[in-house]
Design a protein around this motif. Structure first.
Motif, short mmCIF file in Angstrom:
data_model
loop_
_atom_site.label_atom_id
_atom_site.label_comp_id
_atom_site.label_asym_id
_atom_site.label_seq_id
_atom_site.Cartn_x
_atom_site.Cartn_y
_atom_site.Cartn_z
N TYR A 1 1.72 -48.45 62.41
CA TYR A 1 2.33 -49.23 61.34
C TYR A 1 1.29 -49.65 60.31
CZ TYR A 1 0.59 -53.02 64.31
OH TYR A 1 -0.21 -53.83 65.07
N ASN B 1 1.96 -55.64 56.72
CA ASN B 1 3.20 -56.39 56.62
C ASN B 1 3.19 -57.37 55.45
OD1 ASN B 1 4.66 -55.37 58.86
ND2 ASN B 1 3.33 -56.52 60.24
N THR B 2 2.09 -57.36 54.71
CA THR B 2 1.94 -58.28 53.58
C THR B 2 2.12 -57.54 52.26
OG1 THR B 2 -0.45 -57.89 53.69
CG2 THR B 2 0.40 -59.83 54.84
N SER C 1 -3.56 -53.93 50.07
CA SER C 1 -2.64 -54.99 50.45
C SER C 1 -3.38 -56.32 50.56
CB SER C 1 -1.95 -54.66 51.78
OG SER C 1 -2.80 -54.96 52.88
N THR D 1 6.65 -56.87 51.30
CA THR D 1 6.66 -56.83 52.77
C THR D 1 6.02 -55.56 53.32
OG1 THR D 1 8.93 -55.95 52.62
CG2 THR D 1 8.68 -58.31 52.99
N GLY D 2 5.16 -54.91 52.55
CA GLY D 2 4.48 -53.74 53.07
C GLY D 2 4.59 -52.53 52.17
N ASP E 1 10.26 -47.72 56.09
CA ASP E 1 9.20 -48.73 56.04
C ASP E 1 8.25 -48.46 57.20
OD1 ASP E 1 9.51 -50.59 58.44
OD2 ASP E 1 11.55 -50.71 57.62
N LYS F 1 6.42 -51.06 58.76
CA LYS F 1 6.05 -52.37 59.27
C LYS F 1 6.06 -52.37 60.78
CE LYS F 1 9.44 -54.32 57.04
NZ LYS F 1 10.36 -55.36 56.55
N SER F 2 5.24 -53.27 61.37
CA SER F 2 5.29 -53.45 62.82
C SER F 2 6.60 -54.09 63.19
CB SER F 2 4.11 -54.32 63.27
OG SER F 2 4.18 -55.60 62.68
#
Length: 328
Positions: free
Chosen positions: A26, A29-30, A47, A312-313, A324, A326-327
């Motif tokens: 992943y 997430n930011t 990021s 959010t990523g 996406d 993301k984790s």
């Protein structure tokens, strides 16, 4: 002897992992502000959680041991080196093996780097809070915003951090005539190598432009608070009056933008304007709604997929679906 060899290999692996980051399935997430692809096909993601590299299978955070700063921008130069811009810690140069940090102590105008651009001569430009810096491989040449004007700064003066609008340089391009364009949260400037001129339309300056590009035909596109504009060197065309945060041209001449949807909600929309239809005054527009908050840093990868950053990523659009990373 066998066990000593295994021990040495384990130490080497630990050292490599510490220096180069661990691979994961992943990404960040930011907030992701910029996405680029290098000549080898790797995707680089700037990021607020650091810089990530995606090799097609896994993500590696490459700045783990380098900086905890928020990263805003990334560029691969013509030599294959990478440049990472931060908010507050200047810029990092990465040759694939080691990092070198440049700050105001080394000659930058400011330590907040919003955008990075390489010109035709191979100079690297940094759009900063308060102005811009040009690096020729040896030293910096600086240009500073002063109220409603912009000029070269030769005294070594720097600009204070964290006082961004309206002094932030958001985008830099060199047009086909060799002139440089600087979009800022204030005025937009054109630089002919000698002097800066405020870019205007009907006597009013273009202000708060967030992103600029020059398309394959030579048109200048300006995206910002006043919508999306196209300038062909003599005529202005307003494509939309709604706020546009980012503009990008793909290999087929289609124009992609990111902006708030019709409802003006928190989730922005990707708009694709078909290139062929842009000249007839009635562009064909496709909307992609990833429901990811604000959208930034659009990129067309080598395989034709569209990558973009969000609050959010990082996300990828393959023409049908949005993925996406993301984790979970």
């Amino acid at each position: 002897m066998k066990y000593i060899t295994i021990y040495i290999l384990l130490i080497a692996l630990t050292f490599y992992t510490t220096c180069h980051g661990q691979s994961t399935s992943y990404g960040p997430n930011t907030l992701v502000r910029n996405v680029e692809q290098d000549r080898k096909g790797n995707i680089w993601i700037a990021s607020f959680d650091g810089v990530f590299k995606y090799d097609g299978k896994s993500f590696t955070k490459v700045t783990t041991e380098v900086s905890t700063a928020r990263f805003f921008s990334v560029l691969e130069d013509r030599k294959g080196n990478l440049w990472f811009g931060t908010i507050g810690s200047g810029v990092y140069f990465y040759d694939g093996k080691s990092f070198q940090n440049f700050t105001t102590k080394d000659g930058l105008v400011n330590n907040e780097i919003g955008c990075i651009y390489e010109d035709k001569a191979g100079n690297i430009w940094f759009g900063e809070n308060g102005g811009a810096s040009r690096y020729d491989g040896k030293s910096f040449r600086n240009y500073m915003i002063d109220g409603e004007s912009m000029a070269e700064e030769r005294t070594g003066k720097t600009f204070p951090d964290f006082t961004r609008p309206p002094n932030e340089v958001t985008s830099i391009i060199e047009d086909k005539a060799g002139k440089f364009w600087f979009a800022t949260r204030g005025n937009t400037y054109v630089y002919d190598g000698k002097a800066f001129t405020v870019f205007t339309h009907d006597g009013k300056p273009f202000q708060n432009v967030r992103c600029m590009i020059q398309d394959k035909k030579g048109n200048i596109w300006l995206a910002g608070n006043d919508g999306l504009w196209r300038y062909d060197g003599s005529r202005f065309t307003n494509v939309t009056k709604d706020f546009v945060g980012y503009v990008y041209e793909d290999k087929n001449g289609n124009i992609w933008t990111s902006a708030a949807g019709d409802a003006g909600g928190k989730d922005w929309v990707l708009f694709r304007y078909e290139g062929i239809s842009l000249s007839n005054g009635k562009p064909i527009v496709t909307e992609i709604k990833p429901q990811a908050g604000g959208l930034f840093g659009i990129l067309e990868a080598h395989d034709g997929s569209i990558w973009f950053g969000a609050g959010t990523g990082v996300y990828r659009y393959d023409g049908k679906n949005v993925t996406d990373f993301k984790s979970k």
